[in-house]
Design an enzyme around this catalytic site. Structure first.
Site, PDB file in Angstrom:
ATOM      1  CG  HIS B 257    -117.310   7.561   7.438  1.00 30.08           C
ATOM      2  ND1 HIS B 257    -117.929   8.722   7.055  1.00 30.08           N
ATOM      3  CD2 HIS B 257    -116.684   7.082   6.335  1.00 30.08           C
ATOM      4  CE1 HIS B 257    -117.690   8.935   5.766  1.00 30.08           C
ATOM      5  NE2 HIS B 257    -116.935   7.954   5.302  1.00 30.08           N
ATOM      6  NE  ARG B 273    -116.856  14.278   4.420  1.00 23.88           N
ATOM      7  CZ  ARG B 273    -115.837  13.573   4.883  1.00 23.88           C
ATOM      8  NH1 ARG B 273    -114.733  14.177   5.266  1.00 23.88           N
ATOM      9  NH2 ARG B 273    -115.918  12.269   4.992  1.00 23.88           N
TER      10      ARG B 273
END
Ligand SMILES: Cc1cc2nc3c(=O)[nH]c(=O)nc-3n(C[C@H](O)[C@H](O)[C@H](O)COP(=O)(O)OP(=O)(O)OC[C@H]3O[C@@H](n4cnc5c(N)ncnc54)[C@H](O)[C@@H]3O)c2cc1C
Ligand code: SF4
Ligand code: FES
Lengths: 245, 663
Positions: B257, B273
């Site tokens: 990740h 994000r």
């Protein structure tokens, strides 16, 4: 100073060890010395102790991120999530750790909060009560966004038990449903999917082991790591349920 | 000897296991769930960002449907997934989320009228339709065409897990925690249950069932830096592997990740994000658009993680005590948004790093660096969830490889997979349990328990040897260093060599305390050799796979090789004394794919070694589509003509959507 910069100090841990399943074991504080590393949490410290000093020390962690509610302990007298507790917060470097009272002790710092929470959940029937049949191929039922948000707020309880450990009533009355239990009732009362009435909730918690057991000492809310509005909700539920008497 | 009988045995009480247990219990099968920890503390609770389901309620998700979700999932997998399974998944996901809503999961809802959002670092106003008011809303996530990720702020896994666990309690599923499965009971290639250790008393018990299902989650703790909980050690997959019969699929497919926080490795959700946060380097510069002009910070996870490491290698990392890192900036989203939708993220940053991410400018930037996150590999099953080799053994959730993620899973597709596979596999599993009787002899059960009992006694009897903890740490370090984001033949070979040596040593480690109950070191001593076997499946599978696909990135074989490697790695461990798994392969059939392999849309073109069949199949697909469209057929009919698939119950039915009905 950022929390990650403290390092190099020697920390002195004093941990209550006891194995109730071993007839020879007696509760006693055991001391361990560790060198502090940057950003050290009690999750890191206790694992270091186990890896290098005492392979026999028992404790519970799962997420190590303050999310799963596994690691409640009494640290220098305060109930806290150990994984979220930084050693840097203890200026004199002395840290005493005890298991949470009010729960069955498994060993050392490991207590059976799961068993307590399961009993509580069954007692308040912690699930949606509804006779409606839904067709899941169809659009979902619209819910007022504010109501959904408020239900979510109360759904954030992680069953860590810190509120129970800090609750005067829960320590005196083993059958008290506890702040977490009363919050759970408030959660389902708020949820439009749940069709239970105030009278139904009164049946479940309308006694001194329930909503009327609370002495309003406030400690539960102070210690809740999710900052749930326990006091306000308990007072609200009490006002509602008094009307059912 | 304590032996418990039941109809359906479910090992693992995360989202997948509990949902499967509801499926069997509801059909009247007496179901037992076993879990290492109280089930509501399972790792599913840690999922933050959300669950993908193509509802299409919110403005930015309008036009979404199963086809778009399917395309994203297949591309995301770098064509490694089983497209049948991906289809089964996308058609059931909307049903799954609606079911969860009825079970009380307080999904964040659409609010009519204008609201602000940050898109590509700019503040934008979005106006939601009146008709959508109160329906389930969604946010943006990496690698998806539409805003498809439904959520409850950033505590999605928690609310989902409580919703499913509450439902299981309502259905009176028998849930037993602090129970660890050590091995499976099997005879003549049929599974009959498990040998279980009570983690409080240390006692061994047998659980005998008509069918057994493993839903024990991922194997992230093979790595040193991981977002996974400490219990994600892969012991469920190891139990399957140690039968010597069941196989594991694509174990080398491991996801990293982009944004775990440094140094703790605790995840900051992709929602950061998705909601408009950006990555910055040592100069405060937003670098992702330079590498991926189209998807920028929201490219697929494997792509963003590699770009970040590349940028650090280019000298643009931020030096720190804990190695170089980059910054995640969500301060641009504004305090109000963060305090409502990214509160757990804020809490984590404040508690563990003393940073308030809502503080404006650099003061609020969060140090991040990619780390292990998700296990695409797992127990290899058919689309029904049953092991291809060991009948009566089913698996679902992160523990399984049925295989919907191929070589990269999309954010939000995993919690979605857990409940969807719990519904589908749970149903096939129930059928199996209904159709089969318990046939195993008591003696065989006793033998299986005794074998584990002797093993534990043998460990406790060792008097000379090394500690187990350093062996585990070394394994985790090797996996981080040599089987990580960037891999190559030399580093993988050295990993395989040293892991083999560690496996031998781990079987001789000593345990200082000789008690059978409450002895954490003993637990390590029997778990670590099992973990090492899995680590070897990962490293060896990665060494043999001489191509780059999704999260498996070989610096010495940069291209995706559809000509030679469009196949799944299968590992088995038939000989317990061996130090390497037996490896075989399973071809993916291009001629049956709905979407044949093509350009994934990241980096330069020409990074694929083409398989001639891809073009052939594409032409076939185009011809069928053209013909049926001319005949006025709808998207369901065209889909069925290209790649028909089956689903149980009413899961194959169409999903209703706002504005378009069942179109
Ligand atoms: C930090 C984090 C955030 C994430 N966020 C998202 C997200 O936003 N969206 C998304 O889609 N996905 C997300 N994921 C991935 C997703 O959460 C997991 O893939 C998913 O929850 C796995 O669920 P599961 O039911 O398969 O397994 P788990 O929830 O891991 O449950 C495993 C169960 O098995 C039990 N168990 C394990 N071994 C044994 C054994 N030997 N014996 C008995 N019981 C055993 C455990 O006690 C547990 O009950 C995230 C993952 C992480 C790490
Ligand atoms: S109410 Fe708060 S303190 Fe009590 S169990 Fe829940 S999260 Fe913990
Ligand atoms: S380990 Fe999960 S809250 Fe501490």
């Amino acid at each position: 100073m950022s929390k990650n910069e403290s390092k190099g100090r020697e920390l002195l841990f004093s941990i209550l060890k006891y194995n109730p399943r071993d007839p020879e074991s007696k509760p006693a504080f055991v001391e361990y010395r560790l060198t502090e590393t940057p950003g050290m949490t009690l999750f890191i410290a206790l694992n270091k102790i186990r890896d290098s000093l005492d392979a026999d020390l028992s404790f519970d962690f799962v997420c190590r991120a303050g999310i799963c509610g596994s690691c409640g302990m009494v640290i220098n007298g305060k109930p806290l999530l150990a994984c979220r507790t930084l050693t840097a917060d203890y200026a004199d470097g002395k840290i005493q750790i005890m298991p949470m009272p009010a729960f069955e002790l498994i060993k050392d710092l490991s207590v059976n909060t799961g068993k307590w929470m399961e009993a509580m959940s069954k007692r308040v029937e912690s699930w949606i009560h509804s006779n409606e049949v839904h067709d899941i191929t169809k659009l979902e039922e619209p819910i007022d966004p504010d109501v959904a948000d408020e239900t979510f707020e109360l759904d954030r309880c992680i069953e860590c038990g810190l509120c129970v450990t800090s609750c005067g009533t829960a320590l005196m009355r083993p059958n008290f449903v506890g702040p977490a239990g009363l919050n759970r009732v408030a959660r389902f009362q708020m949820d439009p999917h749940d069709k239970r009435t105030d009278a139904d909730f009164y049946e479940l918690v309308g006694d001194d082991d329930g909503i009327f057991g609370c002495m309003s000492l406030l400690a539960c809310e102070d210690h809740c790591p999710k900052h749930l509005p326990l006091q306000e909700k308990i007072a609200y539920m009490r006002r509602k349920l008094v009307a059912q008497r | 000897m304590k032996i418990t009988y039941c109809d359906a045995l479910v090992i693992g009480g995360g989202l997948a296991g509990l949902r499967a247990a509801v499926a069997t219990q509801k059909r009247g099968l007496n179901t037992i769930v076993l879990s290492l920890v109280p089930v509501k503390r399972s790792h599913s609770a840690a999922a933050q960002g959300g669950m993908q389901a193509s509802l299409g309620n919110a403005k930015m998700s309008q036009g979404d449907n199963e086809d778009v979700h399917f395309m994203d999932t297949v591309k995301g997998s770098d064509w490694g997934c089983d497209q049948d399974v991906a289809r089964m998944f996308v058609n059931t996901a909307p049903k799954a989320i609606r079911e969860l809503s009825n079970w009380g999961v307080p999904w964040t809802r659409v609010r009519k009228g204008p609201h602000e959002a940050v898109i590509n670092a700019e503040r934008t106003t979005i106006v939601e339709d009146d008709e959508a008011h109160g329906l389930i809303t969604s946010r943006d996530f990496g690698g998806t065409k539409k805003w498809r990720t439904c959520y409850t702020a950033d505590a999605t896994g928690h609310t989902m897990l409580f919703g499913v666990a509450n439902e299981a309690m309502k259905q009176e599923v028998d849930i037993r925690d602090r129970k660890e499965v050590l091995s499976l009971i099997h005879e003549d290639n049929v599974c009959h249950g498990a040998v279980v250790r009570d983690l409080i008393t240390g006692e061994l018990e047998g659980y005998v069932a008509k069918g057994t299902l493993i839903a024990t989650g991922g194997y992230g703790r093979l790595y040193q830096t991981t977002t996974n909980a400490v219990i994600c050690e892969g012991t469920g997959q190891a139990a399957a592997l140690e039968t010597g019969v069941a196989t594991l699929g694509n174990m080398e497919a491991v996801q990293f990740h982009p944004t775990p926080i440094v140094p703790s490795g605790i995840l900051l959700t992709e929602g950061c994000r998705g909601d408009g946060g950006v990555l910055r380097d040592v100069d405060g510069y937003r670098f992702m658009p330079d590498y991926e002009p189209e998807k920028k910070d929201l490219a697929s996870r494997d792509v963003v993680s590699r770009r970040m490491m590349e940028h650090i290698r280019n000298g643009k990392g931020v030096p720190s005590d804990f190695g170089d890192h980059l910054w995640l900036d969500i301060s641009i989203l504004g305090r109000e948004h963060i305090e409502k939708n990214l509160r757990d993220v804020q809490e984590i940053a404040q508690q563990f790093n003393g940073i308030d991410p809502a503080d404006e400018g650099a003061a609020g930037w969060l140090p991040v660096r990619p780390a292990q996150h998700y296990s695409m590999g797992g127990i290899r099953t058919k689309p029904t969830g049953e092991s291809q080799k060991l009948s009566g053994l089913f698996s679902c959730g992160e523990a399984a490889c049925w295989d919907m993620h191929g070589f990269n899973r999309l954010g939000g597709n995993s919690v979605s997979e857990t409940v969807v596979s719990g519904m589908i596999v749970g149903n096939y599993f129930a059928h199996y349990c209904e159709d089969h009787e318990m046939t195993i002899s008591t003696k065989a059960v006793h033998d299986a328990i005794l074998k584990q009992e002797h093993y534990i006694e043998e460990i406790l009897s060792r008097t000379e040897g090394e500690d187990i903890f350093p062996i585990k740490k070394r394994m985790q370090k090797i996996m981080d260093d040599n089987v990580g984001i960037f891999r190559n033949g030399d580093s993988l070979q050295s990993a395989v060599d040293e892991l083999q040596e560690l496996l031998v040593r781990s079987k001789k480690a000593i345990v200082k305390s000789k008690t059978k109950a409450g002895n954490p070191e003993l637990e390590e001593a029997y778990r670590v050799p099992r973990m090492l076997k899995l680590a070897l499946c990962v490293a060896y599978g990665g060494l043999l796979r001489t191509e780059s696909r999704g999260a498996h990135y070989r610096e010495d074989y940069l291209k995706r090789d559809d000509a030679n490697w469009l196949k799944r790695t299968l590992t088995a461990w038939p000989d317990d004394t061996a130090t390497l798994p037996e490896v075989s392969y399973e071809e993916l059939d291009i001629m049956k794919m709905e979407i044949p392999p093509a350009f994934r849309g990241y980096g330069a073109k020409g990074m694929t070694i083409e398989n001639p069949l891809s073009q052939k199949r594409q032409e076939e697909v185009d011809a069928v589509r053209e013909k049926l469209e001319a005949e006025g057929k709808d998207r369901y009919e065209i889909q069925a003509a290209l790649m028909d698939y089956a689903l149980p119950l009413n899961y194959k039915e169409k999903n209703e959507r706002l504005g378009v009905g069942y179109e």
